[in-house]
Design an enzyme around this catalytic site. Structure first.
Site, short mmCIF file in Angstrom:
data_model
loop_
_atom_site.label_atom_id
_atom_site.label_comp_id
_atom_site.label_asym_id
_atom_site.label_seq_id
_atom_site.Cartn_x
_atom_site.Cartn_y
_atom_site.Cartn_z
N THR A 81 1.91 2.21 5.25
CA THR A 81 0.67 2.16 6.01
C THR A 81 0.83 1.71 7.46
O THR A 81 -0.16 1.54 8.17
CB THR A 81 -0.33 1.20 5.32
OG1 THR A 81 0.26 -0.09 5.21
CG2 THR A 81 -0.72 1.72 3.95
N TYR A 119 1.84 9.25 10.27
CA TYR A 119 1.17 8.65 9.11
C TYR A 119 0.18 9.62 8.49
O TYR A 119 0.19 9.86 7.27
CB TYR A 119 0.46 7.37 9.54
CG TYR A 119 -0.46 6.82 8.48
CD1 TYR A 119 0.05 6.26 7.31
CD2 TYR A 119 -1.85 6.86 8.64
CE1 TYR A 119 -0.80 5.76 6.33
CE2 TYR A 119 -2.70 6.38 7.67
CZ TYR A 119 -2.17 5.83 6.51
OH TYR A 119 -3.01 5.35 5.54
#
Length: 308
Positions: free
Chosen positions: A76, A139
Site C-alpha cells: 500500500t 500502485y
C-alpha cells in the site's frame, strides 16, 4: 437498521468460516472486531501468511476450508511502489492471483479490496463501477492487475473498491493530522485532490453484509459524499477543537511526490444501490464518530496533550 439491512441478515443467518488476509492492517483489524462474534475467523497477518508464496496460500486455504476469503493483504506504499514496481505487482498482482486460484479450487467465495487509484482522476463526476479504469501510478496499476486476476481465476468474487481509508489500527491521514495539530501552529492541505474518506469500521460492517449475499461483482464502498484534502483536514480540526491551528490551502503540485495522484476520484456506489445493498453513512458523521468514539477524543484529551 434499514429494511435492506434486515433483508440481508435474513438471507444467511448461519455462522460462516471466514479467512482474512492482511489481518494486522486497518481494515483487517475492523473486520475482526466486526465479524468475530458472528463467524469463525482465521485472521492471518502478513507474517503468518505471505500471499506471494503460492504453496503457503494453498495450504492455508485447504487447511481452514473457508466459506469466504476476505483478501485485504496488499502493498500500500503508493510512493514506494514507483521504485519498487516488482514488489508491488508481486503482492497486489501475483499474490492476489494466488488467493483467487486457491479460492476457486476450494470452492470458496472471495472478497478483494481494491482502490479508487484504478482511475485517472480526470472525470467530472464520481466514478461508478461501470466506468473503465485507467490508473496513473504503479500502485493503481498493480491493484488493477489484482482485479483482473480475480476475474480470471475466481468464479464467485466480490471486488470492493474503496478510498482514503482511516481507522483505529495504525497511522493514517486523520491520525497524522491530529498529531500535527498538537505540534504545529499551522497545517497546509491541498484543495485540488477530491475523494471519498472512508472509516474502516463502516467498511468492515458493509463487507459483513455483502458476504451474506450471493450478489457477486464489482462494488464501490465508501462513506457517502466527498471532499478535498483541505476540507477533510478542516473537518478533523473542527472535531478535535483545534481552534488555534491555522489551516493553509495549497495545490498538489506544490508537494513533490514520486507517485501521481488522481485529482478527482470520488466513488459512487451505483452497483451497490441497484443490488439493494445498504448505504454507508456520510463521511462527515463517520469522521465525527471515529474521533469521538474510537479515539475517545474530548476536551480532557486536548488538555493532556497541551501539558505534554
Amino acid at each position: 437498521m434499514n429494511d435492506s439491512s434486515q433483508k440481508l441478515l435474513k438471507d444467511e443467518l448461519q455462522s460462516m468460516r471466514v479467512m482474512i488476509t492482511g489481518a494486522s492492517g486497518q481494515l483487517g483489524y475492523d473486520l475482526i472486531r466486526t465479524l468475530n462474534s458472528r463467524h469463525r475467523l482465521n485472521a492471518l497477518s502478513r507474517r503468518q501468511l505471505d500471499v506471494t508464496d503460492e504453496e503457503a496460500v494453498q495450504s492455508a486455504v485447504q487447511k481452514f476450508r473457508p466459506d469466504v476469503i476476505i483478501h485485504t493483504a496488499a502493498y500500500t506504499d503508493v510512493d514506494g511502489a514507483e521504485s519498487a514496481r516488482e514488489q508491488a505487482f508481486a503482492v497486489n498482482g501475483a499474490g492476489t492471483r494466488n488467493v483467487a486460484v486457491a479460492a476457486e479450487q476450494a470452492g470458496t467465495r472471495m472478497v478483494y479490496i481494491s482502490t479508487d487509484y484504478v482511475f485517472d482522476g480526470k472525470g467530472k463526476s464520481p466514478y461508478t463501477e461501470f466506468e473503465t479504469p485507467s490508473p496513473i501510478n504503479v500502485y493503481g496499476k498493480s491493484k488493477l492487475a489484482g482485479e483482473h486476476y480475480v476475474q480470471m481465476f475466481c468464479s464467485r468474487y466480490y471486488i470492493v473498491r474503496t478510498a482514503w481509508l482511516y481507522g483505529i489500527a495504525g497511522q493514517n491521514f486523520v491520525t497524522r493530522i491530529i498529531s500535527l495539530a498538537s505540534d504545529k501552529g499551522k497545517i497546509s492541505a491541498v484543495v485540488d485532490q477530491i475523494g471519498s474518506p472512508t472509516y474502516t469500521l463502516d467498511l468492515a460492517e458493509w463487507i459483513g453484509f455483502l458476504i451474506l449475499t450471493r450478489k457477486y461483482g464489482i462494488y464501490h464502498a465508501v462513506n457517502q459524499g466527498f471532499c478535498s484534502r483541505y476540507e477533510w483536514v478542516r473537518a478533523v480540526l473542527e472535531d478535535i477543537r483545534a481552534d488555534g491551528v491555522k489551516l493553509l490551502p495549497a495545490r498538489a503540485d506544490e508537494f513533490k511526490m514520486p507517485a501521481a495522484r488522481p485529482a478527482y476520484a470520488p466513488l459512487d456506489g451505483l452497483a451497490a444501490r441497484v443490488s439493494g445493498l445498504p448505504a454507508i453513512r456520510n463521511w462527515r458523521s463517520a469522521l465525527r464518530a471515529f474521533i469521538n468514539e474510537d479515539l475517545h477524543w474530548n476536551s480532557s484529551n486536548r488538555r493532556g496533550d497541551q501539558k505534554r
